[in-house]
Design a protein around this motif. Structure first.
Motif, PDB file in Angstrom:
ATOM      1  N   GLY A  79       6.356   3.879  50.020  1.00  0.00           N
ATOM      2  CA  GLY A  79       6.309   4.811  48.894  1.00  0.00           C
ATOM      3  C   GLY A  79       5.485   4.267  47.746  1.00  0.00           C
ATOM      4  N   ALA A  80       5.628   2.974  47.466  1.00  0.00           N
ATOM      5  CA  ALA A  80       4.847   2.353  46.399  1.00  0.00           C
ATOM      6  C   ALA A  80       3.357   2.409  46.718  1.00  0.00           C
ATOM      7  CB  ALA A  80       5.296   0.911  46.194  1.00  0.00           C
ATOM      8  N   LYS A  81       3.020   2.135  47.987  1.00  0.00           N
ATOM      9  CA  LYS A  81       1.615   2.184  48.395  1.00  0.00           C
ATOM     10  C   LYS A  81       1.070   3.601  48.275  1.00  0.00           C
ATOM     11  CE  LYS A  81      -1.428   1.204  52.351  1.00  0.00           C
ATOM     12  NZ  LYS A  81      -1.480   0.691  53.748  1.00  0.00           N
ATOM     13  N   ARG A  82       1.838   4.562  48.729  1.00  0.00           N
ATOM     14  CA  ARG A  82       1.399   5.950  48.655  1.00  0.00           C
ATOM     15  C   ARG A  82       1.231   6.389  47.199  1.00  0.00           C
ATOM     16  NH1 ARG A  82       5.389   7.802  51.151  1.00  0.00           N
ATOM     17  NH2 ARG A  82       4.546   7.520  53.254  1.00  0.00           N
ATOM     18  N   ASN A  83       2.150   5.978  46.345  1.00  0.00           N
ATOM     19  CA  ASN A  83       2.052   6.315  44.920  1.00  0.00           C
ATOM     20  C   ASN A  83       0.764   5.773  44.320  1.00  0.00           C
ATOM     21  OD1 ASN A  83       4.540   7.599  44.987  1.00  0.00           O
ATOM     22  ND2 ASN A  83       5.675   5.843  44.166  1.00  0.00           N
ATOM     23  N   LEU A  84       0.461   4.498  44.614  1.00  0.00           N
ATOM     24  CA  LEU A  84      -0.742   3.882  44.064  1.00  0.00           C
ATOM     25  C   LEU A  84      -2.002   4.546  44.599  1.00  0.00           C
ATOM     26  CD1 LEU A  84      -2.144   1.652  42.419  1.00  0.00           C
ATOM     27  CD2 LEU A  84      -2.001   0.191  44.452  1.00  0.00           C
ATOM     28  N   GLN A  85      -2.083   4.719  45.906  1.00  0.00           N
ATOM     29  CA  GLN A  85      -3.315   5.238  46.493  1.00  0.00           C
ATOM     30  C   GLN A  85      -3.548   6.700  46.147  1.00  0.00           C
ATOM     31  OE1 GLN A  85      -2.994   4.207  50.670  1.00  0.00           O
ATOM     32  NE2 GLN A  85      -3.750   2.124  50.301  1.00  0.00           N
ATOM     33  N   THR A  86      -2.484   7.430  45.828  1.00  0.00           N
ATOM     34  CA  THR A  86      -2.637   8.818  45.403  1.00  0.00           C
ATOM     35  C   THR A  86      -3.167   8.903  43.979  1.00  0.00           C
ATOM     36  OG1 THR A  86      -0.840   9.538  46.853  1.00  0.00           O
ATOM     37  CG2 THR A  86      -1.420  11.009  45.036  1.00  0.00           C
ATOM     38  N   GLU A  87      -2.703   8.014  43.123  1.00  0.00           N
ATOM     39  CA  GLU A  87      -3.022   8.121  41.698  1.00  0.00           C
ATOM     40  C   GLU A  87      -4.210   7.265  41.262  1.00  0.00           C
ATOM     41  OE1 GLU A  87       1.487   9.168  40.078  1.00  0.00           O
ATOM     42  OE2 GLU A  87       0.728   7.103  39.905  1.00  0.00           O
ATOM     43  N   MET A  88      -4.511   6.212  41.975  1.00  0.00           N
ATOM     44  CA  MET A  88      -5.585   5.304  41.558  1.00  0.00           C
ATOM     45  C   MET A  88      -6.464   4.972  42.752  1.00  0.00           C
ATOM     46  SD  MET A  88      -3.630   2.712  38.944  1.00  0.00           S
ATOM     47  CE  MET A  88      -2.565   3.353  37.639  1.00  0.00           C
ATOM     48  N   LYS A  89      -7.458   5.764  42.960  1.00  0.00           N
ATOM     49  CA  LYS A  89      -8.335   5.588  44.120  1.00  0.00           C
ATOM     50  C   LYS A  89      -9.461   4.606  43.846  1.00  0.00           C
ATOM     51  CE  LYS A  89      -7.408  10.329  45.678  1.00  0.00           C
ATOM     52  NZ  LYS A  89      -6.488   9.927  46.755  1.00  0.00           N
ATOM     53  N   ASP A  90      -9.642   4.208  42.576  1.00  0.00           N
ATOM     54  CA  ASP A  90     -10.735   3.300  42.231  1.00  0.00           C
ATOM     55  C   ASP A  90     -10.277   2.381  41.103  1.00  0.00           C
ATOM     56  OD1 ASP A  90     -10.829   4.874  39.887  1.00  0.00           O
ATOM     57  OD2 ASP A  90     -12.316   6.223  40.762  1.00  0.00           O
ATOM     58  N   TRP A  91     -11.245   1.726  40.460  1.00  0.00           N
ATOM     59  CA  TRP A  91     -10.934   0.798  39.362  1.00  0.00           C
ATOM     60  C   TRP A  91     -11.406   1.342  38.010  1.00  0.00           C
ATOM     61  CZ3 TRP A  91      -7.655  -2.936  40.465  1.00  0.00           C
ATOM     62  CH2 TRP A  91      -7.562  -3.397  41.774  1.00  0.00           C
ATOM     63  N   ASP A  92     -11.471   2.653  37.890  1.00  0.00           N
ATOM     64  CA  ASP A  92     -11.965   3.283  36.663  1.00  0.00           C
ATOM     65  C   ASP A  92     -10.851   3.318  35.614  1.00  0.00           C
ATOM     66  OD1 ASP A  92     -13.186   4.720  34.685  1.00  0.00           O
ATOM     67  OD2 ASP A  92     -13.448   6.563  35.864  1.00  0.00           O
ATOM     68  N   PHE A  93     -10.729   2.219  34.878  1.00  0.00           N
ATOM     69  CA  PHE A  93      -9.685   2.092  33.861  1.00  0.00           C
ATOM     70  C   PHE A  93      -9.807   3.184  32.803  1.00  0.00           C
ATOM     71  CE2 PHE A  93      -7.928   0.558  29.887  1.00  0.00           C
ATOM     72  CZ  PHE A  93      -6.771  -0.110  30.241  1.00  0.00           C
ATOM     73  N   ASP A  94     -11.018   3.377  32.286  1.00  0.00           N
ATOM     74  CA  ASP A  94     -11.208   4.340  31.202  1.00  0.00           C
ATOM     75  C   ASP A  94     -10.947   5.773  31.673  1.00  0.00           C
ATOM     76  OD1 ASP A  94     -11.874   2.330  29.393  1.00  0.00           O
ATOM     77  OD2 ASP A  94     -13.989   2.385  29.961  1.00  0.00           O
ATOM     78  N   GLY A  95     -11.365   6.088  32.893  1.00  0.00           N
ATOM     79  CA  GLY A  95     -11.095   7.415  33.419  1.00  0.00           C
ATOM     80  C   GLY A  95      -9.605   7.665  33.615  1.00  0.00           C
ATOM     81  N   LEU A  96      -8.917   6.639  34.099  1.00  0.00           N
ATOM     82  CA  LEU A  96      -7.469   6.743  34.267  1.00  0.00           C
ATOM     83  C   LEU A  96      -6.784   6.941  32.924  1.00  0.00           C
ATOM     84  CD1 LEU A  96      -4.923   6.422  36.072  1.00  0.00           C
ATOM     85  CD2 LEU A  96      -5.063   3.959  35.616  1.00  0.00           C
ATOM     86  N   HIS A  97      -7.238   6.184  31.954  1.00  0.00           N
ATOM     87  CA  HIS A  97      -6.672   6.316  30.612  1.00  0.00           C
ATOM     88  C   HIS A  97      -6.889   7.719  30.064  1.00  0.00           C
ATOM     89  CE1 HIS A  97      -7.307   5.725  26.089  1.00  0.00           C
ATOM     90  NE2 HIS A  97      -6.020   5.787  26.290  1.00  0.00           N
ATOM     91  N   GLN A  98      -8.081   8.265  30.242  1.00  0.00           N
ATOM     92  CA  GLN A  98      -8.358   9.593  29.719  1.00  0.00           C
ATOM     93  C   GLN A  98      -7.482  10.658  30.386  1.00  0.00           C
ATOM     94  OE1 GLN A  98     -10.388  10.379  27.005  1.00  0.00           O
ATOM     95  NE2 GLN A  98      -9.159  12.242  27.276  1.00  0.00           N
TER      96      GLN A  98
END
Length: 795
Positions: free
Chosen positions: A334-353
């Motif tokens: 579940g933790a892996k699925r949560n991460l891979q669903t929400e953060m597919k890359d390393w775009d910190f600024d895009g994630l923040h926005q």
């Protein structure tokens, strides 16, 4: 909020250091401007998120502020609306520091992925503690007094920046800038390193606020990722130092932007017989066990009693290294699925926005116009704080851990947790019935499923990750259900809600004698009587007349502890005799009460205000007494024996003037409280935030509405802080799109309502019904500097 007798005796009367206030004022002055720059908002058209200052309330300050219960106890880190993950700095493990952070501390242990907001009782969560370090590896955090000995680091206060979904700080010990942002189930950290041949990210897998996790597991998945779990049982302290029965496992899946080449774990040899609770974990001998932890290089997997994981790498000057992790309370998958669903890359600024966008959408539930920058910052930060809990614990695929310790699939709802019942039934849940009715529906469904899965036939009064913690008193879940039902929020199993509510009031009530004896006689009797009223409301609405009649009768039990000789409520003994009356009478803290005195708790008869007034001697006598209650309150509203806004029992009391035929006094005192008990400063909350309650009171009062009696769909009208407040309504729980409150001629001087119109028609009632709000429309108030004592008197 929760405090101990020892804290009361120790901290009462201590002085506040000027340095603390000076910093608080600086943060207040810079807060809204700083977050605007972080988000890139224009000053002309700021978004609601740009007003949020997460540093408001981010202080325990038991010693610094001289307040024995502490201040806001919020956390300043990154989160999303009602998100599972909160990535936030932690400055302390021990003490009554529920959020793990306090502004006056000068060093940081690390950045955890789970936090609680605004609570006492030693706290919990604070799991998965990440720290960027350089130089020799340290396997223990050390203390606030000696940060140089462990992996904790001094930090530059001026470097600290907190905004919606963003936090950053410069760690002086390692010369590393740490930044963090979050999604609902995951978080990302961005570390900017100096040039160093031995830079590192290390993760303390045992760390937990108020104690420790008792067992941990970690395995290397590939050359960039690890996964594992952390078992947190009452044996490891945590909530109530173990008395809160918090019992959960945190699963994680973490990835690093630099490959795992030189990595390992540290494992402390904790004796099987060792005490694992708060005082032990923070003791010198326990810290020595951690300091002497053995190092294991490059294990494929490892399980232990106190583990940490580290990955070493070389960095160039200014090099950025990222780490991201998903969290689950169900499984590593579940933790892996949560991460891979929400953060597919390393775009910190895009994630923040994206996180900022989610906050703007959530905060746009209420739009205000007018008021000062300070008032807007306080308002939107308060609204922000009401949107942290009750948080989701369902994974992205709908899986959640049930009360039977088995995985379940949520259908048609989000499983939610952290129901701080005794606090939030008063303002927080009523606020959500207007702006987030679906959340209320989720919370009720969550408590129903918990009662069913756990095999209990009753509802918890304070729930944390399926734990029936037993914290505080009363039957607040029954209040929440009754209030929701009478307001048309009913998309849950109504019959089960009724069944478990009935089981609750049968288990916890005033018994056949009609009162509860003992040390909490007043508080328990009054709270149970109110809950019985809520049960009668629910029974009547669902067609159970006999049960409705029984509980309407039990709702009058409050009269059984009123002593006519003393003219006030008085605790009784088992045999019916009165307990000895102290020299200071109703002003004595904890005399038959919890976290209050009889003067404060005695006003809690929301279900029968007219009967209470008659019992106390009639309208004029009660009004005079209530005016004195407020006039004797200190201007700063810090903890006191009169109107103690720092704690919940009195939160409905300013609105009683509406029921006493003096609504102008409700207007006077709510405006005074909004102005003097809430500020854009670190010490801007006079008491614990209490999982949204303190802030929800402000949101409602500043908007001009607040209930006295949840379970009755009536809101008292008071003086709005802002010129215009638009409440966005949610279909199908409402037929209208929005309800707007307009205050003409409003100002800090013009605080009194002169006249009103509801949807264009003259209106002379000092209250609105929920039905008036959800069908949409406009309440227009004309304000003035002198009370109009003829307005608001219509029944």
């Amino acid at each position: 909020m929760i405090f101990t007798t020892k804290e009361v005796k120790t901290m009462m009367g201590k002085k506040v250091r000027w340095s603390y206030y000076l910093r608080a004022i600086c943060i207040g002055a810079l807060g809204a401007q700083m977050v605007g720059h972080v988000f890139g908002q224009s000053e002309r058209h700021p978004s609601p998120a740009s007003f949020v200052n997460p540093m408001i309330g981010a202080s325990t300050s038991v010693g610094e502020a001289g307040i024995y219960h502490g201040l806001g106890k919020t956390f300043p880190g990154a989160t999303t609306p009602y998100g599972m993950v909160q990535v936030s700095p932690n400055t302390i493990t021990g003490g009554d520091n529920g959020s793990g952070y306090s502004d006056e501390h000068t060093s940081i242990e690390g950045f955890a992925f789970t936090q609680m907001s605004g609570i006492g009782w030693y706290g919990d969560l604070g799991n998965f503690l990440v720290m960027p370090t350089t130089g020799p590896l340290q396997s223990f955090s050390s203390t606030l007094e000696h940060p140089e000995k462990g992996y904790r680091s001094m930090y530059t206060k001026s470097s600290e920046k907190a905004a919606v979904a963003y936090y950053s700080v410069f760690l002086g010990k390692y010369k590393v800038k740490a930044e963090m942002t979050a999604a609902a189930h995951s978080g990302m950290l961005r570390f900017t390193y100096p040039e160093n041949k031995s830079s590192r990210i290390q993760i303390d897998l045992a760390r937990r606020v108020g104690g420790t996790s008792t067992k941990q597991y970690v395995e290397v998945v590939d050359d960039h990722s690890i996964q594992g779990w952390m078992r947190c049982s009452p044996d490891g302290g945590g909530w109530g130092n173990g008395d809160g029965k918090a019992d959960y496992t945190v699963y994680f899946y973490a990835s690093f932007s630099k490959p795992l080449k030189d990595y390992g774990v540290w494992s402390a040899n904790i004796p099987d017989t060792a005490n694992r609770k708060r005082d032990a974990v923070t003791s010198d001998y326990y810290q020595k066990w951690l300091e002497d932890a053995k190092r294991i290089s490059k294990p494929a997997s490892y399980e232990g009693k106190h583990l940490g994981f580290y990955t070493d790498f070389e960095t160039k000057e200014g090099e950025q290294v990222f780490m991201k992790a998903g969290i689950s309370f169900v499984s590593m998958q579940g933790a892996k699925r949560n991460l891979q669903t929400e953060m597919k890359d390393w775009d910190f600024d895009g994630l923040h926005q994206r996180a900022v966008d989610s906050w703007n959408q959530a905060l746009n539930k209420i739009k205000v116009q007018g008021g000062s920058l300070e008032q807007k910052t306080v308002f939107y930060t308060a609204l922000y704080h009401t949107m942290i809990d009750p948080r989701i614990v369902t994974d992205v695929d709908g899986q959640y851990m049930g009360g039977d310790d088995k995985a379940h699939k949520a259908t048609g709802f989000n499983k939610r947790t952290i129901f701080s019942g005794w606090d939030v039934f008063r303002s927080q849940m009523p606020l959500q019935t207007i702006i987030n009715p679906g959340l209320v529906n989720d919370m009720i469904t969550s408590l129903i499923t918990l009662a069913q899965e756990s095999g209990h036939n009753y509802l918890p009064r304070w729930e944390l990750l399926n734990a029936y913690s037993g914290c505080m008193i009363g039957n607040p879940a029954v209040s929440m259900i009754a209030d929701a039902y009478v307001k048309g929020i009913r998309n849950y199993d109504v019959q089960k809600a009724y069944q478990y509510a009935l089981g609750t009031v049968k288990k916890f009530d005033n018994g056949k004698q009609g009162y509860t004896p003992g040390g909490l006689s007043i508080s328990l009797t009054l709270e149970y009587a109110y809950a019985d009223y809520c049960m009668s409301v629910l029974a009547n609405a669902l067609g159970h007349p006999a049960m409705a009649k029984l509980y309407a009768h039990k709702a009058m039990d409050y009269k059984n502890i009123f002593d006519p000789e003393k003219g006030w409520f008085r605790p009784r003994n088992e045999d019916g005799s009165w307990q000895d009356w102290p020299a200071k009478g109703r002003l004595v803290q904890n005399y038959g009460t919890i976290e209050s005195n009889p003067y404060q708790q005695g006003w809690f008869v929301p279900q029968d205000v007219d009967g209470m007034i008659q019992l106390m001697g009639g309208t004029e006598k009660v009004k005079t007494d209530l005016e004195s209650f407020f006039e004797k309150t200190p201007k700063n509203f810090m903890w006191n024996d009169y109107y103690n806004h720092a704690n919940e029992p009195v939160h409905h009391v300013p609105f009683l003037f509406n029921r006493l035929g003096a609504p102008w006094l409700t207007q006077k005192w709510t405006r005074r409280i909004c102005a003097d008990a809430y500020h854009n400063r670190v010490d801007g909350l006079v008491g614990n935030e209490d999982v949204g309650q303190m802030s929800a009171w402000y949101v409602l009062a500043a908007a001009g509405l607040h209930p006295i009696c949840p379970g009755d769909p009536r809101y008292e009208i008071t003086s709005p802080v802002f010129n215009r407040i638009a409440l966005h309504l949610t279909q199908p729980f409402a037929s209208g799109q929005s309800f707007t409150i307009i205050a003409r001629n409003n100002s800090p001087q013009n605080i009194y309502i002169q006249s009103a119109k509801l949807n264009g028609n003259p209106y002379n009632k000092a209250y609105l019904m929920h039905a008036d709000i959800v069908k949409g429309g406009t309440l227009e108030l004309v304000m003035g500097a002198v009370p109009n004592k003829n307005w608001g008197l219509e029944k």
